[in-house]
Scaffold this motif. Structure first.
Motif, PDB file in Angstrom:
ATOM      1  N   ALA A 150       0.767  -0.959   0.191  1.00  0.00           N
ATOM      2  CA  ALA A 150      -0.386  -0.105  -0.385  1.00  0.00           C
ATOM      3  C   ALA A 150       1.157   1.134  -0.150  1.00  0.00           C
ATOM      4  N   PRO A 151       0.828   2.232  -0.482  1.00  0.00           N
ATOM      5  CA  PRO A 151       1.648   3.564  -0.701  1.00  0.00           C
ATOM      6  C   PRO A 151       1.060   4.647   0.728  1.00  0.00           C
ATOM      7  N   ALA A 152       2.471   5.096   0.752  1.00  0.00           N
ATOM      8  CA  ALA A 152       2.025   5.677   1.431  1.00  0.00           C
ATOM      9  C   ALA A 152       1.274   7.359   1.413  1.00  0.00           C
ATOM     10  N   LEU A 153       0.808   7.932   1.945  1.00  0.00           N
ATOM     11  CA  LEU A 153      -0.148   8.505   1.410  1.00  0.00           C
ATOM     12  C   LEU A 153      -0.555   9.587   2.504  1.00  0.00           C
ATOM     13  N   SER A 154      -0.054   9.843   3.573  1.00  0.00           N
ATOM     14  CA  SER A 154      -0.723  10.163   5.171  1.00  0.00           C
ATOM     15  C   SER A 154       1.300  11.396   5.117  1.00  0.00           C
ATOM     16  N   GLU A 155       2.025  10.465   5.519  1.00  0.00           N
ATOM     17  CA  GLU A 155       3.231  11.140   5.340  1.00  0.00           C
ATOM     18  C   GLU A 155       4.376  10.243   4.725  1.00  0.00           C
ATOM     19  N   GLY A 173       5.265   6.179  -2.253  1.00  0.00           N
ATOM     20  CA  GLY A 173       4.160   6.872  -2.047  1.00  0.00           C
ATOM     21  C   GLY A 173       4.445   8.563  -2.165  1.00  0.00           C
ATOM     22  N   VAL A 174       4.351   9.386  -1.504  1.00  0.00           N
ATOM     23  CA  VAL A 174       3.936  10.895  -0.754  1.00  0.00           C
ATOM     24  C   VAL A 174       5.501  10.647  -0.218  1.00  0.00           C
ATOM     25  N   VAL A 175       5.927  12.466  -0.662  1.00  0.00           N
ATOM     26  CA  VAL A 175       7.317  11.785  -0.344  1.00  0.00           C
ATOM     27  C   VAL A 175       7.219  13.814   0.037  1.00  0.00           C
ATOM     28  N   MET A 195      -7.402   9.011  -3.534  1.00  0.00           N
ATOM     29  CA  MET A 195      -6.944   7.374  -3.207  1.00  0.00           C
ATOM     30  C   MET A 195      -7.127   7.153  -1.805  1.00  0.00           C
ATOM     31  N   ILE A 196      -6.939   8.229  -0.523  1.00  0.00           N
ATOM     32  CA  ILE A 196      -7.024   7.932   1.087  1.00  0.00           C
ATOM     33  C   ILE A 196      -7.975   7.622   1.046  1.00  0.00           C
ATOM     34  N   ALA A 197      -9.011   8.007   0.402  1.00  0.00           N
ATOM     35  CA  ALA A 197     -10.557   7.538   0.656  1.00  0.00           C
ATOM     36  C   ALA A 197     -10.977   6.755   0.098  1.00  0.00           C
ATOM     37  N   HIS A 264       8.818   2.748   5.711  1.00  0.00           N
ATOM     38  CA  HIS A 264       8.101   3.296   5.615  1.00  0.00           C
ATOM     39  C   HIS A 264       6.689   3.630   5.271  1.00  0.00           C
ATOM     40  N   THR A 265       6.571   2.491   3.102  1.00  0.00           N
ATOM     41  CA  THR A 265       5.752   2.068   2.864  1.00  0.00           C
ATOM     42  C   THR A 265       4.493   1.372   3.744  1.00  0.00           C
ATOM     43  N   THR A 266       3.595   1.939   3.667  1.00  0.00           N
ATOM     44  CA  THR A 266       2.815   1.034   4.271  1.00  0.00           C
ATOM     45  C   THR A 266       2.252  -0.618   4.399  1.00  0.00           C
ATOM     46  N   ARG A 267       2.549  -1.142   4.964  1.00  0.00           N
ATOM     47  CA  ARG A 267       2.329  -2.190   4.786  1.00  0.00           C
ATOM     48  C   ARG A 267       0.776  -3.296   5.764  1.00  0.00           C
ATOM     49  N   ALA A 268       0.085  -4.531   4.930  1.00  0.00           N
ATOM     50  CA  ALA A 268      -0.735  -4.970   5.238  1.00  0.00           C
ATOM     51  C   ALA A 268      -0.710  -5.622   6.561  1.00  0.00           C
TER      52      ALA A 268
END
Length: 268
Positions: A150-155, A173-175, A195-197, A264-268
């Motif tokens: 999952a892409p990082a989207l908040s930080e 994701g976002v940087v 994307m977050i939604a 830092h990439t979000t992982r399930a």
């Protein structure tokens, strides 16, 4: 041969001989299964029409040496009936089936979360309450999350900073401005919010989004997915035609050929 029963979604079919088909199915308990459906291409076949892509079925199989043999099939949900009659939904659904097939690499390896995600995605697509591309992008993002990408989207995907300025596929994701690599995209804040939604299943927010942000979101999500799969999704070419908006291809950024480890990439 041992006999077993499971429920699954038909991902794809291919001809075998004069009357048979090889059916690839993502099942609830067994994982991805390839089975032979004998005689289904004959007009008098008992269950040929039940083994078409998009069908959610209950089936019985015999274990074979290389391919299992389908012996019984009952339709649970004929999602294809609602999907194939609408071109945008059909192309989106085809991309969903192909993605599920590609993300479940090994055969007979349980993939319950991917199965449930696919069934839910097809049901939502068939109901037609949300735009097809929103359903597809939500499926892509959640499939990546199930696979651990999952892409990082908040930080910031690299340093964890909250002040993000760009979206970089190779970074995860976002940087932030300090971590932004050359060639990173700079999407609108509303696009990232969309994307977050979609990842969270916030449909009221997703449905309220503007077309230009949906288009930008689709391009980023498609590029991110295809980069992680290391190959393109063939069905996306038809999706582009259906929506009359070209989806962005995965850019050839420096280091794109080598996937860097990103804690830092979000992982399930």
């Amino acid at each position: 041969m041992s006999l077993y029963r499971d429920e699954g979604v038909v991902l794809r079919t291919q001809k075998l001989g004069e009357a048979d088909r090889i059916i690839t199915i993502l099942t609830r308990r067994t994982g991805k299964v390839r089975g032979v459906a004998k005689g289904v291409r004959r007009t008098k076949s008992r269950f040929g029409a039940r083994l078409e892509p998009f069908s959610h079925v209950d089936l019985q199989l015999h274990t074979g040496r290389s391919l299992d043999v389908v012996t019984q099939v009952e339709t649970l949900h004929p999602y294809g009936e609602a999907i194939v009659g609408d071109y945008p939904r059909y192309t989106a659904g085809s991309a969903m089936l192909e993605t599920a097939d590609r993300l479940t690499v090994g055969e007979k390896e349980p993939a319950l979360r991917q199965f449930l995600l696919l069934v839910g995605g097809l049901r939502t697509l068939a109901e037609g309450e949300h735009e097809a591309r929103l359903v597809l992008d939500a499926f892509f993002l959640r499939s990546l999350a199930v696979a651990g990408y999952a892409p990082a989207l908040s930080e910031c995907a690299r340093c964890g900073a909250e002040a993000v300025r760009a979206f970089a596929i190779v970074a995860g994701g976002v940087v932030c401005g300090a971590c932004r690599p050359p060639g990173a995209a700079v999407p609108a804040a509303e696009t990232v919010a969309l994307m977050i939604a979609l990842l969270r299943g916030d449909w009221p927010a997703a449905d309220a989004s503007e077309s230009r942000h949906r288009t930008e979101c689709s391009g980023l999500v498609a590029a991110y997915l295809q980069w992680h799969l290391e190959h393109g999704i063939r069905s996306l070419r038809h999706v582009e035609r259906a929506w009359s908006e070209p989806l962005a291809a995965a850019p050839e950024w420096p280091g794109a050929s080598e996937k860097s480890h990103n804690p830092h990439t979000t992982r399930a």
